[in-house]
Scaffold this motif. Structure first.
Motif, PDB file in Angstrom:
ATOM      1  N   SER A   1      37.467  33.279  40.133  1.00  0.00           N
ATOM      2  CA  SER A   1      36.100  32.893  40.467  1.00  0.00           C
ATOM      3  C   SER A   1      35.819  31.453  40.043  1.00  0.00           C
ATOM      4  O   SER A   1      35.077  30.735  40.719  1.00  0.00           O
ATOM      5  CB  SER A   1      35.095  33.847  39.812  1.00  0.00           C
ATOM      6  OG  SER A   1      35.137  33.751  38.393  1.00  0.00           O
ATOM      7  N   ASP A   2      36.426  31.022  38.945  1.00  0.00           N
ATOM      8  CA  ASP A   2      36.250  29.645  38.491  1.00  0.00           C
ATOM      9  C   ASP A   2      36.919  28.670  39.457  1.00  0.00           C
ATOM     10  O   ASP A   2      36.388  27.591  39.740  1.00  0.00           O
ATOM     11  CB  ASP A   2      36.840  29.487  37.093  1.00  0.00           C
ATOM     12  CG  ASP A   2      36.599  28.113  36.500  1.00  0.00           C
ATOM     13  OD1 ASP A   2      35.417  27.713  36.384  1.00  0.00           O
ATOM     14  OD2 ASP A   2      37.583  27.418  36.177  1.00  0.00           O
ATOM     15  N   LEU A   3      38.077  29.049  39.993  1.00  0.00           N
ATOM     16  CA  LEU A   3      38.801  28.185  40.919  1.00  0.00           C
ATOM     17  C   LEU A   3      38.139  28.122  42.290  1.00  0.00           C
ATOM     18  O   LEU A   3      38.004  27.043  42.879  1.00  0.00           O
ATOM     19  CB  LEU A   3      40.240  28.685  41.084  1.00  0.00           C
ATOM     20  CG  LEU A   3      41.248  28.318  39.999  1.00  0.00           C
ATOM     21  CD1 LEU A   3      42.527  29.129  40.181  1.00  0.00           C
ATOM     22  CD2 LEU A   3      41.555  26.823  40.050  1.00  0.00           C
ATOM     23  N   LEU A   4      37.720  29.269  42.811  1.00  0.00           N
ATOM     24  CA  LEU A   4      37.310  29.342  44.212  1.00  0.00           C
ATOM     25  C   LEU A   4      35.805  29.408  44.426  1.00  0.00           C
ATOM     26  O   LEU A   4      35.336  29.167  45.537  1.00  0.00           O
ATOM     27  CB  LEU A   4      37.976  30.546  44.880  1.00  0.00           C
ATOM     28  CG  LEU A   4      39.502  30.555  44.847  1.00  0.00           C
ATOM     29  CD1 LEU A   4      40.045  31.747  45.614  1.00  0.00           C
ATOM     30  CD2 LEU A   4      40.071  29.257  45.413  1.00  0.00           C
ATOM     31  N   GLY A   5      35.045  29.757  43.409  1.00  0.00           N
ATOM     32  CA  GLY A   5      33.592  29.729  43.529  1.00  0.00           C
ATOM     33  C   GLY A   5      33.058  30.557  44.680  1.00  0.00           C
ATOM     34  O   GLY A   5      33.425  31.721  44.863  1.00  0.00           O
ATOM     35  N   ALA A   6      32.206  29.925  45.508  1.00  0.00           N
ATOM     36  CA  ALA A   6      31.506  30.636  46.583  1.00  0.00           C
ATOM     37  C   ALA A   6      32.450  31.268  47.591  1.00  0.00           C
ATOM     38  O   ALA A   6      32.071  32.219  48.285  1.00  0.00           O
ATOM     39  CB  ALA A   6      30.547  29.690  47.288  1.00  0.00           C
ATOM     40  N   VAL A   7      33.669  30.753  47.700  1.00  0.00           N
ATOM     41  CA  VAL A   7      34.629  31.314  48.647  1.00  0.00           C
ATOM     42  C   VAL A   7      34.919  32.768  48.329  1.00  0.00           C
ATOM     43  O   VAL A   7      35.192  33.576  49.219  1.00  0.00           O
ATOM     44  CB  VAL A   7      35.942  30.490  48.625  1.00  0.00           C
ATOM     45  CG1 VAL A   7      37.026  31.147  49.470  1.00  0.00           C
ATOM     46  CG2 VAL A   7      35.684  29.069  49.106  1.00  0.00           C
ATOM     47  N   ILE A   8      34.853  33.115  47.050  1.00  0.00           N
ATOM     48  CA  ILE A   8      35.279  34.445  46.609  1.00  0.00           C
ATOM     49  C   ILE A   8      34.121  35.290  46.074  1.00  0.00           C
ATOM     50  O   ILE A   8      34.254  36.499  45.905  1.00  0.00           O
ATOM     51  CB  ILE A   8      36.374  34.293  45.524  1.00  0.00           C
ATOM     52  CG1 ILE A   8      37.363  35.474  45.584  1.00  0.00           C
ATOM     53  CG2 ILE A   8      35.811  34.094  44.153  1.00  0.00           C
ATOM     54  CD1 ILE A   8      38.360  35.362  46.690  1.00  0.00           C
ATOM     55  N   LEU A   9      32.975  34.671  45.784  1.00  0.00           N
ATOM     56  CA  LEU A   9      31.858  35.361  45.138  1.00  0.00           C
ATOM     57  C   LEU A   9      30.902  35.995  46.143  1.00  0.00           C
ATOM     58  O   LEU A   9      30.943  35.687  47.340  1.00  0.00           O
ATOM     59  CB  LEU A   9      31.096  34.381  44.238  1.00  0.00           C
ATOM     60  CG  LEU A   9      31.878  33.792  43.064  1.00  0.00           C
ATOM     61  CD1 LEU A   9      31.069  32.679  42.411  1.00  0.00           C
ATOM     62  CD2 LEU A   9      32.226  34.871  42.045  1.00  0.00           C
ATOM     63  N   GLU A  10      30.026  36.848  45.638  1.00  0.00           N
ATOM     64  CA  GLU A  10      28.969  37.450  46.445  1.00  0.00           C
ATOM     65  C   GLU A  10      27.812  36.444  46.572  1.00  0.00           C
ATOM     66  O   GLU A  10      27.448  35.798  45.587  1.00  0.00           O
ATOM     67  CB  GLU A  10      28.443  38.718  45.787  1.00  0.00           C
ATOM     68  CG  GLU A  10      29.330  39.938  45.962  1.00  0.00           C
ATOM     69  CD  GLU A  10      29.178  40.543  47.344  1.00  0.00           C
ATOM     70  OE1 GLU A  10      28.292  40.098  48.095  1.00  0.00           O
ATOM     71  OE2 GLU A  10      29.956  41.448  47.662  1.00  0.00           O
ATOM     72  N   PRO A  11      27.227  36.319  47.771  1.00  0.00           N
ATOM     73  CA  PRO A  11      26.059  35.433  47.905  1.00  0.00           C
ATOM     74  C   PRO A  11      24.937  35.842  46.960  1.00  0.00           C
ATOM     75  O   PRO A  11      24.761  37.027  46.668  1.00  0.00           O
ATOM     76  CB  PRO A  11      25.641  35.605  49.368  1.00  0.00           C
ATOM     77  CG  PRO A  11      26.876  36.119  50.051  1.00  0.00           C
ATOM     78  CD  PRO A  11      27.602  36.946  49.044  1.00  0.00           C
TER      79      PRO A  11
END
Length: 446
Positions: free
Chosen positions: A431-441
């Motif tokens: 989650s730290d590396l990819l941020g919004a790409v991998i997280l829930e809106p």
């Protein structure tokens, strides 16, 4: 296979030979952006209007998908498709210019030339490029015919269809000649540079088509009885620019800082440089995350022995680069495979990686400023082996603040940190590396 979809045009008919071109609009669901150079975007919007430019960008994206489905050698990752789309979008915009006002300028654009140059360096043949061009011509013709029928009065439709057909035939005939000349020039420059030889040697050894002894004889870089570490460097600019000398200089400096006494470098295509360094004794290698220049992304594999180590370290660097380029936007950074091994291995399936993160972070996977603060604190807490003091120093906050954040994170997770902390730690790294790409809106912005 992807197909070019209809644009949605709900405008009254217009008179004139090509005035309707400026009224093209993308589909209602289109949310993409142009990949043209900024000066080209400004001119296109001035001549064609913004919506027509968006129509061109959408069509270019769909055509690029169509081509990579039929001709996989044009794919190979997000950057590869961006380079293909760059050339396609510039051609579509140039066609719209001609249909709008019979633009007399040269057909070969800076974007198309840059796209062809990268394809040459990738080893894509002229015949395959020509086939892709024919697919672009067919998709563009179909799209223009469909949308012409929607805005042009029936009494003028025959004239407009004939006009489109003649102009597209003339355009692509001329572009075909310029394509052949540009390809010959770029291929010649590539061969004269010596880069093509190094690239072919590297690929041949990686694929088993060359022995270590043959490579050593041709390059002087020893493979046997050496310990190797592989680097991949690339530009983070949205579109590839020729930064070969800068990337080479960075690679020399970084491999030297690792302690390598021998180096070998080869172009990797699409603004990428492949590099290897080696030593006789692996104890002499010191792999640390080095600083990198502006708009440069660096990844490094782990140390490997002999020809297998030469190959495996490169494969690890490729996996790390794939992970790093999933980010939006791609940022300047340096990553070691040893630091992101599990996420790098899992990144081949982004949907599975996203499910893994959501399963282990739960509500903590929401993309909000509050949960981001908790995730960062929890990641540093696990990175420091659960030391409140060291975490507080890294975050420049009070120890009590760290304690509060860790407890809040545990409350959101619904379990203590010690429960399956290895999977939790990995999910936090991802989650730290990819941020919004991998997280829930964020629920508040949905």
């Amino acid at each position: 296979m992807a197909t070019v979809q209809n644009s949605h045009i709900h405008l009254p008919p217009v008179a004139g030979r090509a005035g309707w071109i400026t009224r093209l609009t993308p589909s209602p669901t289109w949310a993409g952006e142009s990949v043209l150079f900024s000066e080209s975007v400004a001119r296109a919007e001035a001549v064609l209007d913004i919506t027509a430019c968006q129509w061109a960008a959408e069509l270019a994206t769909r055509n690029a998908d169509h081509i990579t489905d039929a001709l996989p050698e044009f794919g190979g990752g997000k950057r590869a498709v961006e380079v293909l789309r760059l050339g396609i979008e510039s051609l579509i915009v140039r066609v719209l210019f001609r249909l709008r006002d019979m633009d007399p300028e040269m057909i070969m654009t800076a974007e198309a030339a840059a796209s062809i140059r990268e394809m040459v360096r990738r080893g894509i043949s002229y015949e395959r490029i020509l086939r892709a061009l024919h697919m672009t011509q067919a998709d563009l013709t179909d799209a223009l015919y469909r949308d012409c029928r929607k805005v042009v009065p029936s009494v003028l439709l025959g004239e407009q269809m004939a006009f489109i057909s003649a102009e597209l035939f003339g355009f692509f005939d001329r572009f075909g000649h310029e394509l052949a000349e540009t390809y010959r020039e770029e291929r010649g420059a590539w061969e004269r540079s010596g880069d093509v030889t190094r690239a072919e040697i590297a690929r041949n050894l990686l694929e088993g088509d060359m022995t270590p002894g043959q490579m050593e004889e041709r390059t002087g870089y020893r493979i046997a009885e050496r310990h190797h570490v592989a680097l991949i460097l690339g530009s983070t600019a949205p579109i590839v620019h020729d930064r070969g000398e800068e990337l080479t200089g960075q690679a020399h400096m970084i491999l030297g800082s690792f302690g390598c006494t021998a180096q070998f470098m080869a172009p990797g295509g699409f603004g990428r440089l492949w590099a290897w360094g080696s030593v006789a004794d692996s104890a002499d290698l010191r792999l640390t995350r080095p600083p990198v220049g502006s708009e440069i992304l660096l990844v490094a594999g782990s140390i490997g022995d002999g020809v297998q180590g030469f190959r495996s370290s490169h494969a690890e660097a490729l996996a790390t680069m794939r992970l790093a380029t999933l980010r939006e936007p791609v940022i300047s950074d340096s990553l070691l495979y040893s630091e992101v091994e599990v996420p790098a291995l899992m990144s081949q399936d982004l949907d599975a990686l996203r499910r893994f993160v959501h399963r282990h972070l739960g509500a903590l996977a929401e993309d909000s400023a509050y949960t981001a603060e908790l995730r960062v604190s929890l990641l540093q807490y696990l990175n420091t082996e659960r030391s409140l003091v060291h975490t507080a120093k890294r975050l420049h906050v009070a120890r009590n603040t760290v304690t509060y954040r860790v407890r809040r994170a545990e409350a959101i997770l619904g379990r203590p940190i010690g429960a399956d902390h290895h999977a939790l730690h990995t999910a936090l790294i991802v989650s730290d590396l990819l941020g919004a790409v991998i997280l829930e809106p964020n629920k508040s912005t949905r």
